[in-house]
Structure formats: structure tokens, C-alpha cells
Write a protein that holds these residues in place. Structure first.
Motif, PDB file in Angstrom:
ATOM      1  N   VAL A  86     -62.564  30.912 -40.691  1.00 14.86           N
ATOM      2  CA  VAL A  86     -61.448  31.399 -41.499  1.00 14.86           C
ATOM      3  C   VAL A  86     -61.099  30.316 -42.501  1.00 14.86           C
ATOM      4  CG1 VAL A  86     -59.085  32.258 -41.448  1.00 14.86           C
ATOM      5  CG2 VAL A  86     -60.594  32.632 -39.481  1.00 14.86           C
ATOM      6  N   ILE A  87     -61.180  30.643 -43.773  1.00  8.60           N
ATOM      7  CA  ILE A  87     -60.839  29.661 -44.806  1.00  8.60           C
ATOM      8  C   ILE A  87     -59.515  30.063 -45.435  1.00  8.60           C
ATOM      9  CG2 ILE A  87     -61.568  28.652 -47.016  1.00  8.60           C
ATOM     10  CD1 ILE A  87     -64.435  28.851 -45.923  1.00  8.60           C
ATOM     11  N   VAL A  88     -58.610  29.107 -45.504  1.00  8.34           N
ATOM     12  CA  VAL A  88     -57.280  29.336 -46.056  1.00  8.34           C
ATOM     13  C   VAL A  88     -57.165  28.493 -47.321  1.00  8.34           C
ATOM     14  CG1 VAL A  88     -54.802  29.274 -45.567  1.00  8.34           C
ATOM     15  CG2 VAL A  88     -56.423  29.505 -43.670  1.00  8.34           C
ATOM     16  N   ARG A  89     -56.755  29.126 -48.430  1.00 13.32           N
ATOM     17  CA  ARG A  89     -56.717  28.396 -49.712  1.00 13.32           C
ATOM     18  C   ARG A  89     -55.355  28.527 -50.376  1.00 13.32           C
ATOM     19  NH1 ARG A  89     -62.083  27.332 -51.422  1.00 13.32           N
ATOM     20  NH2 ARG A  89     -63.634  28.609 -50.363  1.00 13.32           N
ATOM     21  N   ASN A  90     -54.839  27.392 -50.808  1.00  9.66           N
ATOM     22  CA  ASN A  90     -53.577  27.358 -51.552  1.00  9.66           C
ATOM     23  C   ASN A  90     -53.813  27.064 -53.027  1.00  9.66           C
ATOM     24  OD1 ASN A  90     -51.767  27.692 -49.248  1.00  9.66           O
ATOM     25  ND2 ASN A  90     -52.616  25.721 -48.596  1.00  9.66           N
ATOM     26  N   ILE A  91     -54.829  26.275 -53.315  1.00  7.71           N
ATOM     27  CA  ILE A  91     -55.155  25.844 -54.672  1.00  7.71           C
ATOM     28  C   ILE A  91     -56.669  25.994 -54.829  1.00  7.71           C
ATOM     29  CG2 ILE A  91     -55.267  23.775 -56.161  1.00  7.71           C
ATOM     30  CD1 ILE A  91     -52.603  22.905 -54.813  1.00  7.71           C
ATOM     31  N   ALA A  92     -57.109  26.449 -56.001  1.00  8.65           N
ATOM     32  CA  ALA A  92     -58.551  26.682 -56.195  1.00  8.65           C
ATOM     33  C   ALA A  92     -59.314  25.360 -56.185  1.00  8.65           C
ATOM     34  CB  ALA A  92     -58.781  27.404 -57.518  1.00  8.65           C
ATOM     35  N   ALA A  93     -60.377  25.326 -55.399  1.00  7.56           N
ATOM     36  CA  ALA A  93     -61.267  24.157 -55.365  1.00  7.56           C
ATOM     37  C   ALA A  93     -62.595  24.628 -54.772  1.00  7.56           C
ATOM     38  CB  ALA A  93     -60.669  23.035 -54.515  1.00  7.56           C
ATOM     39  N   GLY A  94     -63.569  23.742 -54.776  1.00  8.79           N
ATOM     40  CA  GLY A  94     -64.828  23.989 -54.088  1.00  8.79           C
ATOM     41  C   GLY A  94     -65.485  25.301 -54.486  1.00  8.79           C
ATOM     42  N   SER A  95     -65.947  26.046 -53.469  1.00  9.34           N
ATOM     43  CA  SER A  95     -66.743  27.246 -53.747  1.00  9.34           C
ATOM     44  C   SER A  95     -65.922  28.333 -54.437  1.00  9.34           C
ATOM     45  CB  SER A  95     -67.384  27.786 -52.469  1.00  9.34           C
ATOM     46  OG  SER A  95     -66.423  28.325 -51.612  1.00  9.34           O
ATOM     47  N   LEU A  96     -64.618  28.377 -54.189  1.00 11.14           N
ATOM     48  CA  LEU A  96     -63.791  29.411 -54.846  1.00 11.14           C
ATOM     49  C   LEU A  96     -63.680  29.122 -56.347  1.00 11.14           C
ATOM     50  CD1 LEU A  96     -61.796  31.907 -54.332  1.00 11.14           C
ATOM     51  CD2 LEU A  96     -60.033  30.213 -54.760  1.00 11.14           C
ATOM     52  N   ALA A  97     -63.441  27.863 -56.694  1.00 10.17           N
ATOM     53  CA  ALA A  97     -63.330  27.490 -58.110  1.00 10.17           C
ATOM     54  C   ALA A  97     -64.627  27.856 -58.831  1.00 10.17           C
ATOM     55  CB  ALA A  97     -63.032  25.996 -58.228  1.00 10.17           C
ATOM     56  N   ARG A  99     -67.014  30.087 -57.838  1.00 11.14           N
ATOM     57  CA  ARG A  99     -67.293  31.525 -57.832  1.00 11.14           C
ATOM     58  C   ARG A  99     -66.461  32.284 -58.849  1.00 11.14           C
ATOM     59  NH1 ARG A  99     -65.104  34.070 -53.367  1.00 11.14           N
ATOM     60  NH2 ARG A  99     -65.374  32.082 -52.349  1.00 11.14           N
ATOM     61  N   LEU A 100     -65.167  31.877 -59.006  1.00  9.38           N
ATOM     62  CA  LEU A 100     -64.281  32.625 -59.905  1.00  9.38           C
ATOM     63  C   LEU A 100     -64.127  31.947 -61.268  1.00  9.38           C
ATOM     64  CD1 LEU A 100     -61.472  33.841 -57.456  1.00  9.38           C
ATOM     65  CD2 LEU A 100     -63.681  34.878 -57.972  1.00  9.38           C
ATOM     66  N   GLY A 101     -64.857  30.856 -61.474  1.00  6.06           N
ATOM     67  CA  GLY A 101     -64.785  30.176 -62.768  1.00  6.06           C
ATOM     68  C   GLY A 101     -63.419  29.576 -63.043  1.00  6.06           C
ATOM     69  N   LEU A 102     -62.780  29.056 -62.001  1.00  8.05           N
ATOM     70  CA  LEU A 102     -61.457  28.445 -62.157  1.00  8.05           C
ATOM     71  C   LEU A 102     -61.604  26.932 -62.155  1.00  8.05           C
ATOM     72  CD1 LEU A 102     -59.564  30.585 -59.485  1.00  8.05           C
ATOM     73  CD2 LEU A 102     -59.374  30.811 -61.977  1.00  8.05           C
ATOM     74  N   GLU A 103     -60.706  26.285 -62.871  1.00 10.16           N
ATOM     75  CA  GLU A 103     -60.716  24.828 -62.831  1.00 10.16           C
ATOM     76  C   GLU A 103     -60.186  24.386 -61.468  1.00 10.16           C
ATOM     77  OE1 GLU A 103     -58.797  21.157 -65.310  1.00 10.16           O
ATOM     78  OE2 GLU A 103     -58.865  23.141 -66.271  1.00 10.16           O
ATOM     79  N   GLU A 104     -60.808  23.379 -60.874  1.00 10.99           N
ATOM     80  CA  GLU A 104     -60.297  22.860 -59.597  1.00 10.99           C
ATOM     81  C   GLU A 104     -58.856  22.402 -59.805  1.00 10.99           C
ATOM     82  OE1 GLU A 104     -62.652  19.861 -57.526  1.00 10.99           O
ATOM     83  OE2 GLU A 104     -63.156  21.556 -56.239  1.00 10.99           O
ATOM     84  N   GLY A 105     -57.986  22.781 -58.879  1.00 10.37           N
ATOM     85  CA  GLY A 105     -56.590  22.383 -59.003  1.00 10.37           C
ATOM     86  C   GLY A 105     -55.712  23.520 -59.526  1.00 10.37           C
ATOM     87  N   THR A 106     -56.336  24.644 -59.910  1.00 12.56           N
ATOM     88  CA  THR A 106     -55.552  25.798 -60.381  1.00 12.56           C
ATOM     89  C   THR A 106     -54.758  26.368 -59.208  1.00 12.56           C
ATOM     90  OG1 THR A 106     -57.326  26.350 -61.926  1.00 12.56           O
ATOM     91  CG2 THR A 106     -55.683  28.070 -61.505  1.00 12.56           C
ATOM     92  N   ILE A 169     -54.953  21.545 -49.999  1.00  9.77           N
ATOM     93  CA  ILE A 169     -55.592  22.431 -50.973  1.00  9.77           C
ATOM     94  C   ILE A 169     -56.192  23.654 -50.275  1.00  9.77           C
ATOM     95  CG2 ILE A 169     -57.423  22.563 -52.737  1.00  9.77           C
ATOM     96  CD1 ILE A 169     -55.089  20.571 -53.382  1.00  9.77           C
ATOM     97  N   ASP A 170     -57.020  23.394 -49.277  1.00  9.64           N
ATOM     98  CA  ASP A 170     -57.653  24.464 -48.502  1.00  9.64           C
ATOM     99  C   ASP A 170     -58.151  23.894 -47.182  1.00  9.64           C
ATOM    100  OD1 ASP A 170     -60.146  23.196 -49.006  1.00  9.64           O
ATOM    101  OD2 ASP A 170     -60.486  24.411 -50.789  1.00  9.64           O
ATOM    102  N   PHE A 171     -58.501  24.762 -46.253  1.00  5.92           N
ATOM    103  CA  PHE A 171     -59.033  24.284 -44.970  1.00  5.92           C
ATOM    104  C   PHE A 171     -59.720  25.419 -44.232  1.00  5.92           C
ATOM    105  CE2 PHE A 171     -55.582  26.007 -42.235  1.00  5.92           C
ATOM    106  CZ  PHE A 171     -54.592  26.194 -43.179  1.00  5.92           C
ATOM    107  N   LYS A 172     -60.464  25.015 -43.205  1.00  5.18           N
ATOM    108  CA  LYS A 172     -61.228  25.981 -42.405  1.00  5.18           C
ATOM    109  C   LYS A 172     -60.746  25.951 -40.958  1.00  5.18           C
ATOM    110  CE  LYS A 172     -64.727  24.840 -40.281  1.00  5.18           C
ATOM    111  NZ  LYS A 172     -65.439  24.640 -39.019  1.00  5.18           N
ATOM    112  N   LEU A 173     -60.596  27.127 -40.376  1.00  3.60           N
ATOM    113  CA  LEU A 173     -60.179  27.219 -38.965  1.00  3.60           C
ATOM    114  C   LEU A 173     -61.198  28.019 -38.176  1.00  3.60           C
ATOM    115  CD1 LEU A 173     -56.442  28.270 -39.507  1.00  3.60           C
ATOM    116  CD2 LEU A 173     -57.246  25.968 -38.877  1.00  3.60           C
TER     117      LEU A 173
END
Ligand code: C5P
Length: 228
Positions: A86-97, A99-106, A169-173
Motif C-alpha cells: 500500500v503506497i500512501v502519497r501526500n506530495i508527488a515524487a518518485g514513480s508518481l511524478a 508517471r503523471l509528468g509532475l514536478e517532484e514536490g508538487t 512525502i510518501d511511504f509504503k505499508l
């Protein structure tokens, strides 16, 4: 030994309802393609996980943690791990940034939950709730519990880290079943979380290893020093 993973070994004990987890210094990234050692990491991840599991238990989240028995070892409940990350994300980073073309830290307007199927030979592919039910990785009831706990854990940890000058920023459970109930398992450490300094945005987590940013050991030590 019942299991050896990339960063941990799990042993049976005389009590069949308890395991010993030993935290190693071995580090891998990109599904095992990059390998290395982070000196002292096992000690830090063991202590940090223990501290965070205790905080979560106090706030009503059931976890597998029982007690620390040495620098690198803890006793935990012998759970059957659900094969879901389970990955929980508050701020875009890593694979999400990426995949969605977002700047890390968005900033993300709401917390994002993602699921991956824990299956090494497939490289832990991303799945959704339909896949989880369709191939019976968890029941509907278990999945609801997992989601509810993941969001509650996020609220608790975001506040906790914020009070220590760190952005979560994000984490895995990972969760497991114990006496038929869903409880939090695995670890919570700089290996499994993205943690940025609140002032400077300096990365204080495994991205320093993944991306060869230097100061890897120092950053792990700094996180533990700040939160203990
Ligand atoms: O790589 P990605 O951006 O998807 O990772 C999201 C979060 O999940 C990061 O905090 C990362 O450390 C964690 N993670 C993990 N184990 C994995 C995959 C991701 O701890 N197998």
C-alpha cells in the motif's frame, strides 16, 4: 529462518505466534537491479520502526510489533502477510511524478492511495481494488480495513514528522493477518518512506542511495536522531 527478503530476515521462535525480525544493512533499488550496503541501516530501521509502531499502537492502530530485543532485532506477531503493498502519497515524487509528468514536490490536493501486487518475478506491478478482489488478494472487508488504517496512519505520521521538522512525502505499508484480523506489519523507515527536511527539502531517505546523492548513512542517522 522462515523468510529472507532484501532488507530483513525473519525467524521462527519457540512460540509459534511470534517471529524475530532481523534488519540487515543490505540495500536494493529498482527491483533488485541496484545493490549495495548502507552501513548501520539495519540498526536505524529497527529502532525507527519500533518507535513508530509504538506511536501508532498508542493511537489505536494494531501493529505486529512486540518488543526490541537487540540493535537489529525485534519480536513481532507471526502474521500472514497480505500480498499487497500500500503506497500512501501526500506530495508527488518518485514513480508518481514520473508517471503523471509532475514536478517532484508538487502538492497533491488529496492523499493518494496506490496498491502493488507483491510478486518479485513480476516486479510488483501496480493494481487497483478490482484486481485485489478479482484475484482474491484480500477480501472486501480486509481491503476496507487496509484503506482505513493506511489513511489513519498517514494522518498520525504526517503530524508526527512535521513536529520534527520533516515532511512525509510518501511511504509504503504492508499488512498481515493475525488471529484473522488485519494488522500493520513490515517496517516504517527511511527505506520505505520519502522524508524531506521541512526547511530545505533535503532528502533524508533511500532516494539518496537510489540516486547516488551521497550522505546516505548520515541522513538515516539524522532522521532517527530527530525523531527519538
Ligand atoms: O517508487 P515510488 O515512488 O512508487 O515509491 C513510493 C514510496 O513507496 C516511496 O516512499 C518508496 O520508498 C516506497 N516503496 C517501498 N518499497 C517498494 C516500492 C516503494 O518502500 N517496493
Amino acid at each position: 529462518m522462515v523468510y529472507e527478503g532484501k532488507a530483513k530476515k525473519v525467524y521462527k521462535t519457540e512460540d509459534e505466534k511470534k517471529y524475530i525480525v532481523e534488519y540487515k544493512d543490505d540495500a536494493t533499488a529498482f527491483n533488485g537491479v541496484k545493490k549495495g550496503t548502507i552501513k548501520g541501516k539495519g540498526i536505524i530501521n529497527n529502532k525507527m520502526s519500533a518507535l513508530l509502531f509504538k506511536i501508532l499502537e498508542e493511537k489505536g492502530i494494531p501493529t505486529h510489533f512486540e518488543e526490541l530485543i537487540s540493535d537489529r532485532e525485534m519480536i513481532v506477531k507471526a502474521v500472514k502477510i497480505l500480498p499487497i503493498e500500500v503506497i500512501v502519497r501526500n506530495i508527488a515524487a518518485g514513480s508518481l511524478a514520473k508517471r503523471l509528468g509532475l514536478e517532484e514536490g508538487t502538492e497533491l490536493k488529496t492523499t493518494v492511495l496506490e496498491f502493488c501486487y507483491k510478486k518479485d518475478e513480476l516486479g510488483d506491478p501496480m493494481i487497483n481494488e478490482y484486481h485485489i478482489k478479482a484475484i482474491e488478494l484480500a477480501t472486501e472487508e480486509q481491503l476496507e480495513k487496509v484503506k482505513d488504517y493506511a489513511l489513519k496512519i498517514n494522518d498520525i505520521l504526517v503530524k508526527f514528522f512535521k513536529s520534527k521538522g520533516i515532511k512525509l512525502i510518501d511511504f509504503k505499508l504492508e499488512f498481515g493477518l493475525y488471529d484473522g484480523e488485519v494488522i500493520l506489519a513490515d517496517e516504517i523507515s527511511p527505506d520505505t518512506c520519502r522524508l524531506w527536511d521541512a526547511e530545505t527539502n533535503k532528502k533524508l531517505d533511500k532516494d539518496r542511495f537510489r540516486r547516488d546523492l551521497g550522505d546516505v548513512e548520515k541522513s538515516y542517522i539524522e532522521v532517527l536522531e530527530r525523531i527519538k
